[in-house]
Design an enzyme around this catalytic site. Structure first.
Site, PDB file in Angstrom:
ATOM      1  N   ALA A  98      12.557 -34.553 -31.464  1.00 15.49           N
ATOM      2  CA  ALA A  98      12.700 -34.630 -32.920  1.00 15.49           C
ATOM      3  C   ALA A  98      11.599 -33.783 -33.548  1.00 15.49           C
ATOM      4  O   ALA A  98      10.533 -33.594 -32.947  1.00 15.49           O
ATOM      5  CB  ALA A  98      12.591 -36.078 -33.371  1.00 15.49           C
ATOM      6  N   GLY A 139      13.504 -36.531 -28.193  1.00 13.25           N
ATOM      7  CA  GLY A 139      14.883 -36.477 -28.674  1.00 13.25           C
ATOM      8  C   GLY A 139      15.733 -35.456 -27.935  1.00 13.25           C
ATOM      9  O   GLY A 139      16.952 -35.602 -27.856  1.00 13.25           O
ATOM     10  N   GLU A 163      16.867 -37.251 -24.962  1.00 11.68           N
ATOM     11  CA  GLU A 163      17.843 -38.261 -25.406  1.00 11.68           C
ATOM     12  C   GLU A 163      19.190 -37.619 -25.736  1.00 11.68           C
ATOM     13  O   GLU A 163      20.251 -38.168 -25.432  1.00 11.68           O
ATOM     14  CB  GLU A 163      17.290 -39.009 -26.619  1.00 11.68           C
ATOM     15  CG  GLU A 163      16.076 -39.839 -26.261  1.00 11.68           C
ATOM     16  CD  GLU A 163      15.399 -40.432 -27.480  1.00 11.68           C
ATOM     17  OE1 GLU A 163      14.924 -39.651 -28.344  1.00 11.68           O
ATOM     18  OE2 GLU A 163      15.348 -41.663 -27.593  1.00 11.68           O
ATOM     19  N   GLU A 170       7.004 -39.801 -26.390  1.00  7.30           N
ATOM     20  CA  GLU A 170       6.812 -40.274 -27.767  1.00  7.30           C
ATOM     21  C   GLU A 170       5.526 -41.073 -27.964  1.00  7.30           C
ATOM     22  O   GLU A 170       4.927 -41.043 -29.031  1.00  7.30           O
ATOM     23  CB  GLU A 170       8.011 -41.123 -28.209  1.00  7.30           C
ATOM     24  CG  GLU A 170       9.222 -40.321 -28.663  1.00  7.30           C
ATOM     25  CD  GLU A 170      10.155 -39.937 -27.526  1.00  7.30           C
ATOM     26  OE1 GLU A 170       9.750 -40.024 -26.347  1.00  7.30           O
ATOM     27  OE2 GLU A 170      11.294 -39.533 -27.824  1.00  7.30           O
TER      28      GLU A 170
HETATM   29  N1  CAA Z   1       8.603 -30.747 -33.403  1.00  3.83           N
HETATM   30  C1  CAA Z   1       8.207 -29.744 -34.183  1.00  3.83           C
HETATM   31  N2  CAA Z   1       7.738 -28.576 -33.712  1.00  3.83           N
HETATM   32  C2  CAA Z   1       7.676 -28.409 -32.380  1.00  3.83           C
HETATM   33  C3  CAA Z   1       8.086 -29.416 -31.497  1.00  3.83           C
HETATM   34  C4  CAA Z   1       8.579 -30.636 -32.050  1.00  3.83           C
HETATM   35  N3  CAA Z   1       9.022 -31.642 -31.304  1.00  3.83           N
HETATM   36  N4  CAA Z   1       7.903 -28.982 -30.230  1.00  3.83           N
HETATM   37  C5  CAA Z   1       7.411 -27.741 -30.335  1.00  3.83           C
HETATM   38  N5  CAA Z   1       7.268 -27.392 -31.625  1.00  3.83           N
HETATM   39  C6  CAA Z   1       6.767 -26.135 -32.175  1.00  3.83           C
HETATM   40  C7  CAA Z   1       5.251 -26.061 -32.059  1.00  3.83           C
HETATM   41  O1  CAA Z   1       4.633 -26.746 -33.125  1.00  3.83           O
HETATM   42  C8  CAA Z   1       5.039 -24.574 -32.099  1.00  3.83           C
HETATM   43  O2  CAA Z   1       5.127 -24.156 -33.453  1.00  3.83           O
HETATM   44  P1  CAA Z   1       4.082 -23.045 -34.038  1.00  3.83           P
HETATM   45  O3  CAA Z   1       4.338 -21.817 -33.203  1.00  3.83           O
HETATM   46  O4  CAA Z   1       4.497 -22.900 -35.457  1.00  3.83           O
HETATM   47  O5  CAA Z   1       2.710 -23.611 -33.823  1.00  3.83           O
HETATM   48  C9  CAA Z   1       6.253 -24.011 -31.387  1.00  3.83           C
HETATM   49  O6  CAA Z   1       7.232 -25.043 -31.401  1.00  3.83           O
HETATM   50  C10 CAA Z   1       5.972 -23.668 -29.936  1.00  3.83           C
HETATM   51  O7  CAA Z   1       5.410 -24.828 -29.315  1.00  3.83           O
HETATM   52  P2  CAA Z   1       4.030 -24.771 -28.466  1.00  3.83           P
HETATM   53  O8  CAA Z   1       3.111 -23.751 -29.007  1.00  3.83           O
HETATM   54  O9  CAA Z   1       3.493 -26.168 -28.402  1.00  3.83           O
HETATM   55  O10 CAA Z   1       4.584 -24.280 -27.033  1.00  3.83           O
HETATM   56  P3  CAA Z   1       4.037 -24.665 -25.594  1.00  3.83           P
HETATM   57  O11 CAA Z   1       4.800 -23.798 -24.648  1.00  3.83           O
HETATM   58  O12 CAA Z   1       2.539 -24.597 -25.553  1.00  3.83           O
HETATM   59  O13 CAA Z   1       4.439 -26.203 -25.368  1.00  3.83           O
HETATM   60  C11 CAA Z   1       5.913 -28.127 -25.454  1.00  3.83           C
HETATM   61  C12 CAA Z   1       5.792 -26.574 -25.353  1.00  3.83           C
HETATM   62  C13 CAA Z   1       5.340 -28.758 -24.164  1.00  3.83           C
HETATM   63  C14 CAA Z   1       7.398 -28.433 -25.570  1.00  3.83           C
HETATM   64  C15 CAA Z   1       5.123 -28.629 -26.672  1.00  3.83           C
HETATM   65  O14 CAA Z   1       5.516 -27.889 -27.809  1.00  3.83           O
HETATM   66  C16 CAA Z   1       5.324 -30.083 -26.972  1.00  3.83           C
HETATM   67  O15 CAA Z   1       4.712 -30.926 -26.325  1.00  3.83           O
HETATM   68  N6  CAA Z   1       6.179 -30.402 -27.987  1.00  3.83           N
HETATM   69  C17 CAA Z   1       6.347 -31.768 -28.485  1.00  3.83           C
HETATM   70  C18 CAA Z   1       7.148 -32.618 -27.523  1.00  3.83           C
HETATM   71  C19 CAA Z   1       7.279 -34.022 -28.067  1.00  3.83           C
HETATM   72  O16 CAA Z   1       6.308 -34.720 -28.307  1.00  3.83           O
HETATM   73  N7  CAA Z   1       8.537 -34.464 -28.267  1.00  3.83           N
HETATM   74  C20 CAA Z   1       8.839 -35.792 -28.773  1.00  3.83           C
HETATM   75  C21 CAA Z   1       9.018 -35.755 -30.265  1.00  3.83           C
HETATM   76  S1  CAA Z   1       9.216 -37.378 -30.971  1.00  3.83           S
HETATM   77  C22 CAA Z   1      10.868 -37.742 -30.760  1.00  3.83           C
HETATM   78  O17 CAA Z   1      11.630 -36.986 -30.203  1.00  3.83           O
HETATM   79  C23 CAA Z   1      11.300 -39.083 -31.343  1.00  3.83           C
HETATM   80  C24 CAA Z   1      12.675 -39.497 -30.996  1.00  3.83           C
HETATM   81  O18 CAA Z   1      12.899 -40.225 -30.069  1.00  3.83           O
HETATM   82  C25 CAA Z   1      13.819 -39.079 -31.792  1.00  3.83           C
END
Ligand code: CAA
Length: 267
Positions: free
Chosen positions: A74, A118, A121, A141
């Site tokens: 998400a 998400g 999921e 999460e």
């Molecule tokens: N939401 C918003 N933006 C996201 C994102 C997310 N879930 N995942 C990645 N991005 C964005 C980053 O902010 C970044 O944006 P900028 O370039 O503007 O800074 C861009 O995508 C590239 O990401 P990274 O620089 O972090 O890339 P990376 O290769 O170093 O890492 C990753 C990749 C491991 C996927 C890392 O981005 C990450 O950990 N993302 C979050 C994963 C996460 O926590 N997901 C759970 C979300 S909560 C949820 O999903 C609730 C639910 O149940 C519905």
């Protein structure tokens, strides 16, 4: 945008829809944000799914992302500013993510790269999950002090056991494609470069069978996850009986006995 501001217009570029024969390919398309799933994208995905559901020419649906990410969850940037009333009143997740749950046609997730939160999921909500060997699954999460909210706590234990689901959610660790296959989360793992070929071959096989029979088997297997064995058996038996009313069942059996390929008319 707050959660209760309904998305004013659907940005069709957030998902790309392509027809290949009777297979609809839906590509999630926010590559710069790792396909983070915001409301606009989930609205667009829901609309694309409904269009496929209504189109008689669609026999199977493939949902995919890009080489780096199926979806990284998400959209955290969108969620950051929301409060309880925002998400409660807008019916966050239920409102648009759940469209997938109501799709009766078969849906295949073709996952390369990250399928986190998400994203994981969403993949689990599909019927068949095919992974590239670079796929990474996780429900991280708790790192954000939130919990999986799009079915993760419910579908993961059903897919891979309670202990492993607890391990994944409580430690927020990732699972690679091999572990996901060993655990039963995915049905097959293929070399990253072959992901779409494999997913399309599976989808084309599925789309070649009788659609009403396919919908019946999907409904019956889903019922198995939500009912007792005796209830599920009764449901299955009634579905079987009902299929004797279809033209396709007659065609399938006649074709076998006449040693020719069946020509299904999906009725
Ligand atoms: N939401 C918003 N933006 C996201 C994102 C997310 N879930 N995942 C990645 N991005 C964005 C980053 O902010 C970044 O944006 P900028 O370039 O503007 O800074 C861009 O995508 C590239 O990401 P990274 O620089 O972090 O890339 P990376 O290769 O170093 O890492 C990753 C990749 C491991 C996927 C890392 O981005 C990450 O950990 N993302 C979050 C994963 C996460 O926590 N997901 C759970 C979300 S909560 C949820 O999903 C609730 C639910 O149940 C519905």
């Amino acid at each position: 945008m707050t959660a209760h501001e309904a998305t004013p217009a659907i940005d069709e570029n957030l998902v790309l829809l392509e027809m290949v024969g009777r297979v609809a390919v839906i590509r999630l398309n926010r590559p710069r944000q790792m396909n983070a799933l915001n409301d606009a994208l989930m609205d667009a995905l829901g609309l694309a799914l409904l269009a496929c559901e209504q189109d008689d020419g669609v026999g199977a649906i493939v949902i995919t992302g890009n080489d780096k990410a199926f979806a990284a969850g998400a959209d955290i940037a969108a969620m950051r500013g929301w409060d309880y009333m925002d998400v409660f009143k807008s019916n966050y997740i239920t409102r648009n993510w759940e469209t997938l749950r109501n799709v009766r046609k078969p849906v295949i997730a073709a996952v390369a790269g990250y399928a986190l939160g998400g994203g994981c999921e969403l993949a689990m909500a599909c019927d068949i999950l095919i992974a590239a060997d670079n796929a990474v699954f996780g429900l991280p999460e708790l790192k954000l002090a939130v919990i999986p909210g799009a079915g993760g706590t419910q579908r993961l234990p059903r897919a891979i056991s309670k202990a492993k689901a607890m391990d994944m959610c409580m430690t927020a660790r990732n699972m690679d494609a091999d572990e996901a296959e060993r655990s039963g989360l995915v049905s097959r793992v293929v070399a990253a470069g072959r992901l779409m070929d494999e997913a399309m071959a599976v989808a084309q096989t599925i789309a070649g069978f009788s659609l009403p029979s396919m919908m019946a088997v999907k409904e019956a297997i889903n019922r198995a996850c939500e009912s007792s064995l005796s209830e599920g058996m009764l449901f299955e038996r009634r579905q079987l009986h009902a299929l004797f009313a279809t033209e396709d069942l007659k065609e399938g059996m006649n074709a076998f006995l006449e040693r020719r390929a069946a020509v299904f008319r999906h009725r």
